[in-house]
Design a protein around this motif. Structure first.
Motif: not given
Ligand code: AMP
Ligand code: MG
Length: 333
Positions: A5-18, A42-50
């Motif tokens: 399972l991979g999680l990506e979220g270095t900037a504006w795109n939050l992605g997950a994949a198997l 910070r807003e991008a991080a809040q987006h990812h958390a949500a």
């Protein structure tokens, strides 16, 4: 079969994949769109958390529905992008990855985002040992593999090409991301206006070019298309020159394009022509594997896991300035 399972979220795109050795089993993503201006970390991080819970559960339930016999217990490890990237975004995703690793009782693997772009490209294109041009929002690098590492042969000395395009687009009043909108305008340009061409040895600079493009708009407000055309022609010629020199220097005749700006058709065309003229071959993966995605993180995690590398929690701190040449490549020989 090994499944990551991979999680990506270095900037504006939050992605997950198997991902397994054979294929991408399931992917999901959610993209942060700034209301105005550029990416606010910070807003991008809040987006990812949500959005994290929703994106991860979409992948897990999606895989269950699609793959007969898939269950959570089939996942062998969790990979996450440890850097480079925006600190708040990286920390949000790393926290989720640690929590999943602890609750599923499976290893954690911190991966380098740039190296993940390279490895998914090599995998999807079936290319063995290319020179790589990695062009994204924050990064612009030319790399090649040598003696156990991806060596950075040349790079931007200031801002990444994607960032340069986005900044200029914002000046034109266009919303983020600006790259595709500049591409569209540039395709209608016909007249080349002078722009500074800045290559220093193997390195590049894009901030002077961005300023010059803004000044050109101030003095020719009705020639947006020509300014976009001139900006692109100049920036992409600089990238092509440095890439060609890297190929000549390394004696490699294959080129792999990686990163979000790689979706630009004019850049692809210039690189393809350069490769063709040298008797080489140009490779570019599908757009969804050029931009930031969870599959590339899962796939590099899989390569690392099968070569015996995992990341103990104590070493899983995020690395906002993580360079690709810091990574010991244990999965190639
Ligand atoms: P990444 O950081 O790899 O997700 O890439 C995002 C960057 O790619 C942003 O700066 C976008 O403006 C840029 N981008 C996306 N599509 C294009 C395109 N067609 N032409 C130029 N830049 C693009
Ligand atoms: Mg990227």
């Amino acid at each position: 079969m090994t499944i990551l399972l991979g999680l990506e979220g270095t900037a504006w795109n939050l992605g997950a994949a198997l991902v397994s050795e054979e294929s991408v089993l399931y992917e999901a993503e959610s993209t942060y769109k700034p209301k105005y201006g550029g990416i606010h970390p910070r807003e991008a991080a809040q987006h990812h958390a949500a959005e994290l819970k929703e994106v991860v559960s979409r992948v897990l339930t999606g895989a269950k529905e699609k793959e007969a016999g898939f269950s959570l217990t089939r996942i062998d490890a969790i990979a996450f992008s440890q850097g480079p990237g925006m600190g708040p975004c990286l920390r949000t995703v790393a926290t989720a990855a640690r929590a999943l690793s602890l609750s599923f009782k499976i290893p954690l693997i911190g991966v380098n985002h740039c190296v993940a772009h390279i490895e998914i490209g090599r995998w999807r294109c079936g290319v063995r040992d290319p020179v790589i041009l990695y062009v994204s929002g924050a990064n612009s690098q030319v790399l090649a593999y040598r003696s156990g590492r991806y060596r950075v042969l040349g790079e931007t000395l200031d801002i990444g090409i994607g960032n340069a395009l986005d900044k200029f687009a914002r000046y034109l009043g266009l919303s983020h991301p600006g790259g595709p909108k500049i591409e569209e305008l540039a395709s209608k340009g016909t007249t080349y206006l002078y722009m500074p061409y800045i290559v220093k040895g193997m390195d590049l600079s894009f901030s002077g070019l961005t300023t010059a493009a803004k000044e050109a708009i101030d003095s020719h407000p009705d020639e947006k298309e020509d300014v976009c055309y001139s900006f692109q022609e100049t920036a992409f010629a600089m990238l092509t020159e440095v890439t060609e020199r890297a190929m000549a220097h390394c004696g490699k005749d294959e080129l792999l394009l990686a990163g979000g700006v790689g979706a630009n058709r004019r850049l692809q065309q210039m690189l393809r022509t350069m490769c063709h003229d040298r008797g080489g071959t140009f490779y570019v993966p599908e757009n969804r594997y050029l931009k930031d995605n969870g599959a590339m993180i899962a796939y590099l995690g899989l390569l690392m896991l099968t070569s015996g590398v995992t990341t103990p929690i104590e070493s899983s701190r995020v690395k906002p300035n993580y360079r690709p040449d810091e990574v010991e490549v244990t999965w190639r020989n």
